[in-house]
Design an enzyme around this catalytic site. Structure first.
Site, mmCIF file in Angstrom:
data_model
loop_
_atom_site.group_PDB
_atom_site.id
_atom_site.type_symbol
_atom_site.label_atom_id
_atom_site.label_comp_id
_atom_site.label_asym_id
_atom_site.label_seq_id
_atom_site.Cartn_x
_atom_site.Cartn_y
_atom_site.Cartn_z
ATOM 1 N N LEU A 223 0.865 -1.175 0.000
ATOM 2 C CA LEU A 223 0.000 0.000 0.000
ATOM 3 C C LEU A 223 0.901 1.225 0.000
ATOM 4 C CD1 LEU A 223 -2.956 -0.504 2.540
ATOM 5 C CD2 LEU A 223 -3.144 0.051 0.126
ATOM 6 N N ASP A 224 0.571 2.223 -0.825
ATOM 7 C CA ASP A 224 1.355 3.453 -0.861
ATOM 8 C C ASP A 224 1.330 4.138 0.502
ATOM 9 O OD1 ASP A 224 1.936 3.062 -3.516
ATOM 10 O OD2 ASP A 224 0.340 4.371 -4.258
#
Length: 302
Positions: free
Chosen positions: A37-38
């Site tokens: 996940l960013d």
């Protein structure tokens, strides 16, 4: 610990940051996750511990659901609000027009990966090239959007929120950027939350703060989920005590001596292999040539 702990990843943490924290809290050297996940995104991050780390390359259920915020009239080099803004105007899009456009992005679609992504071309990450100001040609690739719904639309501020259920490798910011192009006004993603991943939902997650609290109380293990949950899309097969012992030692099982003996089987099909008392032993794979269920991967608890 051997299994999965579901973390609601906080904003401004990388997925690796979360793993580093969990490794320390669990006093576990072997730790990993099922999908990056960013840093600016939040939500479901399955943390794999101990023998569960061996599941990373075997998990097939990569479908995910996201809730994403968007802003119309803006464009940026990263396709989100955190990049360098290249255009910023206020369009006049109405809700109905946005919904009609969104419908065109349901089903199998083709996406071009953004330059600021972890995709590799000739051994180099695109984001490394992008940071050097290098833009390279990328091939489009097929992804599937199972459902896309407009949850909120603010006509005055030209912003809103969508929910997207999609296959592995789908970039939500690319969908929003493409919608902006289709509307002729540009659009950027302004927020992202993953609510489902690998069969797990946000309701099953705990925050890092809660994980720290449980670790201090010595009860973090109560949040441990069996590695088997990662493979619930596979049918199970129960084996005898003797067969369980053989399988645990890496031995193949004679199909004719299992519950699969009178069934039409597909070569290479995978099964969850369990003892009759319910212990998940690992994954087996059908080998029709030898009439056996071979060991694909074992997940020993000790």
């Amino acid at each position: 610990m051997n299994g999965v702990i579901l973390i609601d990843k906080p904003k401004e943490f990388t997925s690796f940051d979360v793993i580093a924290v969990m490794r320390k809290l669990c006093k576990q050297k072997k730790a990993g996750h099922t999908g990056t996940l960013d840093p600016n995104a939040t939500g479901v991050l399955p943390v794999l511990l101990g023998c569960a780390t061996k599941a990373q390359d075997l998990i097939e259920n990569h479908d995910k659901t996201y809730i994403a915020d968007f802003k119309l009239g803006m464009t940026s080099d990263t396709l989100d609000i955190w990049g360098n803004v290249t255009e910023n105007e206020k369009p006049h899009i109405v809700r109905e027009k946005f919904e009609n456009t969104l419908e065109n992005f349901v089903g199998e679609i083709e996406q071009i990966p953004p330059m600021f992504s972890a995709v590799q071309i000739n051994g180099q990450r695109l984001y490394d090239l992008a940071r050097k100001g290098i833009d390279v040609e990328r091939e489009g690739r097929k992804v599937t959007v199972y459902n896309a719904t407009l949850l909120d639309f603010d006509a005055e501020n030209q912003s809103g929120q969508i929910e997207v259920s999609c296959s592995k490798g789908t970039y939500i910011r690319t969908i929003i950027d493409d919608i902006g192009k289709a509307l002729g006004c540009g659009a950027v993603m302004s927020g992202l939350r993953r609510t489902k991943a690998c069969g797990f939902s946000i309701d099953e997650c705990i925050t890092l703060e809660k994980a720290k609290e449980l670790a201090e109380n010595g009860t973090l293990e109560s949040r441990l989920i069996s590695t088997e949950r990662l493979f619930m899309n596979y049918e199970q097969i129960l084996v005898s005590e003797a067969q369980a012992k053989r399988f645990k030692n890496g031995g193949a099982l004679d199909i004719g001596r299992t519950a699969l003996k009178n069934r039409e089987l597909v070569d290479g099909k995978r099964y969850r292999v369990k003892s009759r008392d319910g212990e998940f032993l690992g994954l087996g794979i059908v080998d029709l040539q030898n009439g056996a269920i071979k060991v694909l991967k074992l997940f020993p608890l000790s």
